[in-house]
Design a protein around this motif. Structure first.
Motif, PDB file in Angstrom:
ATOM      1  N   VAL A  24       0.835  -1.205   0.000  1.00 36.20           N
ATOM      2  CA  VAL A  24       0.000   0.000   0.000  1.00 36.20           C
ATOM      3  C   VAL A  24       0.868   1.253   0.000  1.00 36.20           C
ATOM      4  O   VAL A  24       0.591   2.215  -0.725  1.00 36.20           O
ATOM      5  CB  VAL A  24      -0.963  -0.032   1.211  1.00 36.20           C
ATOM      6  CG1 VAL A  24      -1.610   1.307   1.433  1.00 36.20           C
ATOM      7  CG2 VAL A  24      -2.020  -1.104   1.015  1.00 36.20           C
ATOM      8  N   GLN A  25       1.932   1.258   0.796  1.00 34.96           N
ATOM      9  CA  GLN A  25       2.817   2.425   0.844  1.00 34.96           C
ATOM     10  C   GLN A  25       3.533   2.650  -0.482  1.00 34.96           C
ATOM     11  O   GLN A  25       3.776   3.790  -0.878  1.00 34.96           O
ATOM     12  CB  GLN A  25       3.853   2.261   1.954  1.00 34.96           C
ATOM     13  CG  GLN A  25       3.293   2.487   3.331  1.00 34.96           C
ATOM     14  CD  GLN A  25       4.326   2.246   4.412  1.00 34.96           C
ATOM     15  OE1 GLN A  25       5.304   1.535   4.206  1.00 34.96           O
ATOM     16  NE2 GLN A  25       4.092   2.831   5.576  1.00 34.96           N
ATOM     17  N   ALA A  26       3.868   1.570  -1.179  1.00 35.79           N
ATOM     18  CA  ALA A  26       4.542   1.713  -2.469  1.00 35.79           C
ATOM     19  C   ALA A  26       3.622   2.333  -3.515  1.00 35.79           C
ATOM     20  O   ALA A  26       4.084   3.025  -4.414  1.00 35.79           O
ATOM     21  CB  ALA A  26       5.046   0.356  -2.956  1.00 35.79           C
ATOM     22  N   ALA A  27       2.324   2.104  -3.384  1.00 37.20           N
ATOM     23  CA  ALA A  27       1.370   2.616  -4.362  1.00 37.20           C
ATOM     24  C   ALA A  27       0.713   3.921  -3.929  1.00 37.20           C
ATOM     25  O   ALA A  27      -0.149   4.439  -4.640  1.00 37.20           O
ATOM     26  CB  ALA A  27       0.290   1.568  -4.609  1.00 37.20           C
ATOM     27  N   LEU A  28       1.110   4.468  -2.799  1.00 32.07           N
ATOM     28  CA  LEU A  28       0.491   5.682  -2.259  1.00 32.07           C
ATOM     29  C   LEU A  28       0.736   6.872  -3.187  1.00 32.07           C
ATOM     30  O   LEU A  28       1.876   7.226  -3.465  1.00 32.07           O
ATOM     31  CB  LEU A  28       1.070   5.977  -0.875  1.00 32.07           C
ATOM     32  CG  LEU A  28       0.339   6.982  -0.015  1.00 32.07           C
ATOM     33  CD1 LEU A  28      -1.035   6.459   0.372  1.00 32.07           C
ATOM     34  CD2 LEU A  28       1.144   7.276   1.234  1.00 32.07           C
ATOM     35  N   PRO A  29      -0.330   7.503  -3.715  1.00 33.65           N
ATOM     36  CA  PRO A  29      -0.140   8.655  -4.615  1.00 33.65           C
ATOM     37  C   PRO A  29       0.290   9.909  -3.857  1.00 33.65           C
ATOM     38  O   PRO A  29       0.147  10.001  -2.642  1.00 33.65           O
ATOM     39  CB  PRO A  29      -1.509   8.840  -5.254  1.00 33.65           C
ATOM     40  CG  PRO A  29      -2.462   8.025  -4.492  1.00 33.65           C
ATOM     41  CD  PRO A  29      -1.718   7.118  -3.597  1.00 33.65           C
ATOM     42  N   GLU A  30       0.773  10.885  -4.608  1.00 34.34           N
ATOM     43  CA  GLU A  30       1.188  12.151  -4.003  1.00 34.34           C
ATOM     44  C   GLU A  30      -0.032  12.896  -3.473  1.00 34.34           C
ATOM     45  O   GLU A  30      -1.096  12.891  -4.089  1.00 34.34           O
ATOM     46  CB  GLU A  30       1.886  13.030  -5.033  1.00 34.34           C
ATOM     47  CG  GLU A  30       3.323  12.686  -5.248  1.00 34.34           C
ATOM     48  CD  GLU A  30       4.027  13.712  -6.110  1.00 34.34           C
ATOM     49  OE1 GLU A  30       3.780  14.916  -5.910  1.00 34.34           O
ATOM     50  OE2 GLU A  30       4.790  13.287  -6.968  1.00 34.34           O
ATOM     51  N   GLY A  31       0.142  13.543  -2.341  1.00 28.70           N
ATOM     52  CA  GLY A  31      -0.937  14.323  -1.755  1.00 28.70           C
ATOM     53  C   GLY A  31      -1.915  13.505  -0.950  1.00 28.70           C
ATOM     54  O   GLY A  31      -2.885  14.038  -0.425  1.00 28.70           O
ATOM     55  N   VAL A  32      -1.679  12.206  -0.823  1.00 30.80           N
ATOM     56  CA  VAL A  32      -2.559  11.320  -0.059  1.00 30.80           C
ATOM     57  C   VAL A  32      -1.781  10.814   1.147  1.00 30.80           C
ATOM     58  O   VAL A  32      -0.633  10.388   1.015  1.00 30.80           O
ATOM     59  CB  VAL A  32      -3.051  10.135  -0.919  1.00 30.80           C
ATOM     60  CG1 VAL A  32      -3.868   9.166  -0.102  1.00 30.80           C
ATOM     61  CG2 VAL A  32      -3.859  10.646  -2.093  1.00 30.80           C
ATOM     62  N   THR A  33      -2.393  10.895   2.313  1.00 33.16           N
ATOM     63  CA  THR A  33      -1.751  10.381   3.519  1.00 33.16           C
ATOM     64  C   THR A  33      -2.487   9.143   3.999  1.00 33.16           C
ATOM     65  O   THR A  33      -3.712   9.030   3.848  1.00 33.16           O
ATOM     66  CB  THR A  33      -1.740  11.425   4.652  1.00 33.16           C
ATOM     67  OG1 THR A  33      -3.087  11.793   4.944  1.00 33.16           O
ATOM     68  CG2 THR A  33      -0.940  12.644   4.265  1.00 33.16           C
ATOM     69  N   LEU A  34      -1.732   8.226   4.566  1.00 37.47           N
ATOM     70  CA  LEU A  34      -2.273   6.961   5.045  1.00 37.47           C
ATOM     71  C   LEU A  34      -1.993   6.836   6.529  1.00 37.47           C
ATOM     72  O   LEU A  34      -0.857   7.014   6.968  1.00 37.47           O
ATOM     73  CB  LEU A  34      -1.621   5.792   4.293  1.00 37.47           C
ATOM     74  CG  LEU A  34      -1.942   4.390   4.788  1.00 37.47           C
ATOM     75  CD1 LEU A  34      -3.376   4.023   4.460  1.00 37.47           C
ATOM     76  CD2 LEU A  34      -0.991   3.380   4.178  1.00 37.47           C
TER      77      LEU A  34
END
Length: 180
Positions: A129-139
Motif C-alpha cells: 500500500v505504501q509503495a502505491a500511495l499517490p502524491e498528496g494522499v496520507t495513510l
C-alpha cells in the motif's frame, strides 16, 4: 460373558487414560474447536484511513486498497467515507498584512476496515500500500475504536433546528387519552 465385559472395561479405561484431563472451562467444548484457532496471531480490526485534497485520486486509491485486500484474501468488513472538512486559507504577502490570495480547501477522508488481519500478512500489505500511495494522499493505520463509528454519521441539521424550536416553545406536550 464376564470376560467380555472385563475386556470392554479395560478397553474403555485405556481410552480414558489416553486423553488428558480437561479444564473446567473447556468441559463442554469439543476438541476440534481448538484446531480452528489461527496458528498465527491476528489483528482483530484495523482501519486504514486515507486522506487527501483530490476527491478522484482518493476514491481511486480506496478502490485499490479494497481490491488488494481482496486479492490477498483479507476480510474487508467495511468501507466508508467521512464528510469533507472545509478549510479557508488566507495567504499573506511577506512582511505585511496584505492578502495575496484566499483558498477554500476540502479535506476528504476514506476508510477501509480490515477484519482478522493475520500478523504475517500485515507488513506485506502495508508495504504494498505504501509503495502505491499517490502524491498528496496520507495513510494512517490505526486499531478500530468505537469513536470512529460516531464520526462517520452526518448530523441532520434540520431535525436539530426543529428540536431546538420545540424546546424554546415549551417542549413537547403529553396527549391525554379520552375515556369513552
Amino acid at each position: 460373558m464376564f470376560n467380555r465385559i472385563r475386556g470392554m472395561s479395560r478397553l474403555l479405561s485405556s481410552q480414558l487414560k489416553s486423553y488428558p484431563l480437561r479444564q473446567a472451562s473447556n468441559l463442554f467444548e469439543p476438541d476440534y474447536l481448538d484446531a480452528l484457532k489461527p496458528k498465527h496471531p491476528v489483528y482483530p480490526c484495523v482501519d486504514f484511513k486515507v486522506t487527501g485534497y483530490d476527491f478522484a485520486v482518493l476514491e481511486s486509491f480506496q478502490r485499490f486498497l479494497h481490491r488488494t485486500a481482496d486479492s490477498l484474501d483479507l476480510d474487508v468488513s467495511e468501507c466508508w467515507a467521512i464528510p469533507p472538512k472545509h478549510m479557508h486559507i488566507t495567504k499573506l504577502k511577506t512582511k505585511s498584512t496584505t492578502v495575496e490570495g484566499q483558498f477554500d480547501l476540502k479535506v476528504y477522508e476514506r476508510n477501509v476496515q480490515v477484519y482478522n488481519l493475520p500478523a504475517h500478512f500485515f507488513p506485506v500489505y502495508l508495504r504494498l500500500v505504501q509503495a502505491a500511495l499517490p502524491e498528496g494522499v496520507t495513510l494512517n493505520v490505526v486499531e478500530h475504536q468505537p469513536d470512529h463509528d460516531e464520526i462517520r454519521y452526518v448530523p441532520d441539521t434540520e431535525l436539530k433546528e426543529l428540536q431546538n424550536e420545540l424546546e424554546e416553545l415549551g417542549g413537547a406536550r403529553k396527549l391525554k387519552k379520552k375515556k369513552k
